[in-house]
Design an enzyme around this catalytic site. Structure first.
Site, PDB file in Angstrom:
ATOM      1  N   LYS A  95      -1.528 -13.682 -11.113  1.00 58.39           N
ATOM      2  CA  LYS A  95      -2.306 -14.256 -10.005  1.00 58.39           C
ATOM      3  C   LYS A  95      -3.765 -13.794 -10.083  1.00 58.39           C
ATOM      4  O   LYS A  95      -4.032 -12.601 -10.264  1.00 58.39           O
ATOM      5  CB  LYS A  95      -1.698 -13.794  -8.673  1.00 58.39           C
ATOM      6  CG  LYS A  95      -2.504 -14.240  -7.463  1.00 58.39           C
ATOM      7  CD  LYS A  95      -2.120 -13.462  -6.201  1.00 58.39           C
ATOM      8  CE  LYS A  95      -2.972 -13.876  -5.029  1.00 58.39           C
ATOM      9  NZ  LYS A  95      -4.060 -13.089  -4.617  1.00 58.39           N
TER      10      LYS A  95
ATOM     11  N   LYS B  53      -9.292 -10.435  -6.977  1.00 53.83           N
ATOM     12  CA  LYS B  53     -10.359  -9.477  -7.275  1.00 53.83           C
ATOM     13  C   LYS B  53      -9.801  -8.070  -7.482  1.00 53.83           C
ATOM     14  O   LYS B  53     -10.417  -7.258  -8.157  1.00 53.83           O
ATOM     15  CB  LYS B  53     -11.472  -9.514  -6.229  1.00 53.83           C
ATOM     16  CG  LYS B  53     -11.067  -9.204  -4.828  1.00 53.83           C
ATOM     17  CD  LYS B  53     -12.277  -9.273  -3.915  1.00 53.83           C
ATOM     18  CE  LYS B  53     -11.911  -9.274  -2.452  1.00 53.83           C
ATOM     19  NZ  LYS B  53     -11.217 -10.462  -1.985  1.00 53.83           N
TER      20      LYS B  53
ATOM     21  N   LYS C 163       0.847  -1.201   0.000  1.00 62.51           N
ATOM     22  CA  LYS C 163       0.000   0.000   0.000  1.00 62.51           C
ATOM     23  C   LYS C 163       0.889   1.260   0.000  1.00 62.51           C
ATOM     24  O   LYS C 163       0.677   2.192  -0.776  1.00 62.51           O
ATOM     25  CB  LYS C 163      -0.883  -0.027   1.260  1.00 62.51           C
ATOM     26  CG  LYS C 163      -1.976   0.973   1.269  1.00 62.51           C
ATOM     27  CD  LYS C 163      -3.311   0.276   1.258  1.00 62.51           C
ATOM     28  CE  LYS C 163      -4.429   1.242   1.069  1.00 62.51           C
ATOM     29  NZ  LYS C 163      -5.704   0.569   0.949  1.00 62.51           N
TER      30      LYS C 163
END
Ligand code: ADP
Ligand code: TRP
Length: 338
Positions: free
Chosen positions: A217, A220, A138
């Site tokens: 990979k 979502k 992040k």
């Protein structure tokens, strides 16, 4: 528990069995896993984590948790969260978790999780938590991480450690979190005396990273998923979007997903027969996914709202009883019980 725990000794444990006083019954392994209620499941979640959970639950005692407080680190929409929580209960039951045996529960219904997380937070340092991938990624993207995301690994450690967990079936991306749980157990045990078991992650190599429609990979966050409980049309649409190299003989990205649904020999015959026919191979993949997902989808649709509520009420009660026993010991050991 009166079940025969040791298959090699048919009469083991029954009254009058010659060794019943001297041999202890084989302990069942304790399994713990969790899913964030943060959106619809994809086949990567199923093959990487859920499938082996249901298989392991055949012989292990287990708890499967809906990590709703973890989801609050990203999800801020109450009605979506509510809907997703019920969705995860349905997902677990649909893939084969039996709520009469395993405990299916919401993290937020057992306050001992956040209580233990605080105690663990007080045992670890800021630089230690700064190594966590979720936090580092992040920050690397230039985004602000909330404090919940920063301390996420200690809440997850609390989830696992409260129940004397032996094994944690997850996909490869959760390995580091289970390592954090182990380290938290060691830190607590060193500071206050032997209290927590050191859990081990259970990752299946063949499906550790299920590829998505773009070959990366499946996740979502990358919009490259094949939905697990979508309609057949939705599965078809996702499969047709798998990226293929028009010059290659065999569509590698299709094959790499297909091999997770069919055995290698059958598949190599199919791919040889259909050299260059990408549409036919994609159609075959849709049918193979549907053969696995169809019956689970039907079971999922049969679960009512009342079933979901009853499962969560019962699971919450059973989980709280176990967690409170552990926390009473923890409170005593750290010295807040006077
Ligand atoms: P996502 O990456 O789509 O957000 P989650 O982080 O919610 O998925 O993962 C839920 C569970 O499914 C975890 O145990 C995770 O390791 C597993 N999982 C997710 N994506 C994959 C994948 N592509 N291959 C194998 N396992 C996966
Ligand atoms: N962090 C896990 C995920 O994002 C969810 C989770 C929370 C979990 N607590 C857990 C998984 C404990 C296994 C054990 O998928």
């Amino acid at each position: 528990m009166s079940a025969n725990l040791c298959p090699h000794f048919p009469s083991f444990g029954s009254a009058g069995a010659p060794f019943s006083a001297t041999i202890l019954p084989m302990q069942k392994q304790r399994l713990f896993t969790g899913l964030q209620p943060s959106g619809a499941l994809h086949i990567g979640n199923y093959l990487g984590a859920l499938k082996q959970t249901t298989e392991l639950l055949q012989s292990a005692e287990g708890l499967v948790m809906i990590a709703d407080y973890h989801a609050l680190t990203t999800l801020k929409d109450p009605s979506e969260l509510r809907e997703n929580i019920a969705g995860v209960v349905r997902d677990y039951v649909a893939v084969g978790v039996d709520p009469k045996k395993a405990i299916i529960f919401q993290q937020s219904s057992v306050p001992q999780h956040t209580e233990l997380a605080w105690i663990l937070d007080c045992l670890v340092t800021v630089p230690f938590l700064m190594q966590a991938h979720a936090y580092k990624d992040k920050v690397a993207k230039g985004l602000d991480a909330n404090a919940g995301l920063f301390t996420y690994p200690m809440l997850m450690a609390a989830d696992i450690l409260l129940y004397d967990t032996d094994i944690v079936p997850v996909g490869a991306d959760q390995k580091q979190h289970v390592e954090y749980a182990r380290e938290a157990a060691v830190k607590f045990n060193t500071a206050f005396g032997e209290t927590f078991k050191e859990p081990k992650e259970k990752i299946l190599d063949a499906v550790a990273v299920v590829p998505g429609t773009d070959g990366k990979k499946m996740s979502k966050s990358y919009s490259n998923t094949i939905p697990l409980f979508g309609t057949k049309d939705e599965i078809q649409k996702a499969v047709m979007s798998i990226v293929t190299d028009s010059k290659a003989e065999s569509p590698e990205n299709v094959y790499n997903i297909h091999r997770l649904f069919r055995d290698r020999e059958e598949l190599s015959a199919l791919y040889k027969e259909n050299k260059g026919k990408y549409k036919a191979l994609k159609d075959a993949l849709v049918e193979d996914i549907e053969a696995v997902v169809g019956p689970m989808r039907a079971r999922r649709e049969s679960i009512t709202d009342n079933d979901v509520k009853a499962i969560l009420a019962d699971g919450g009660e059973r989980a709280r009883a176990q967690a409170e026993k552990k926390m009473a010991d923890v409170r005593n050991k750290v010295g807040v019980t006077i």
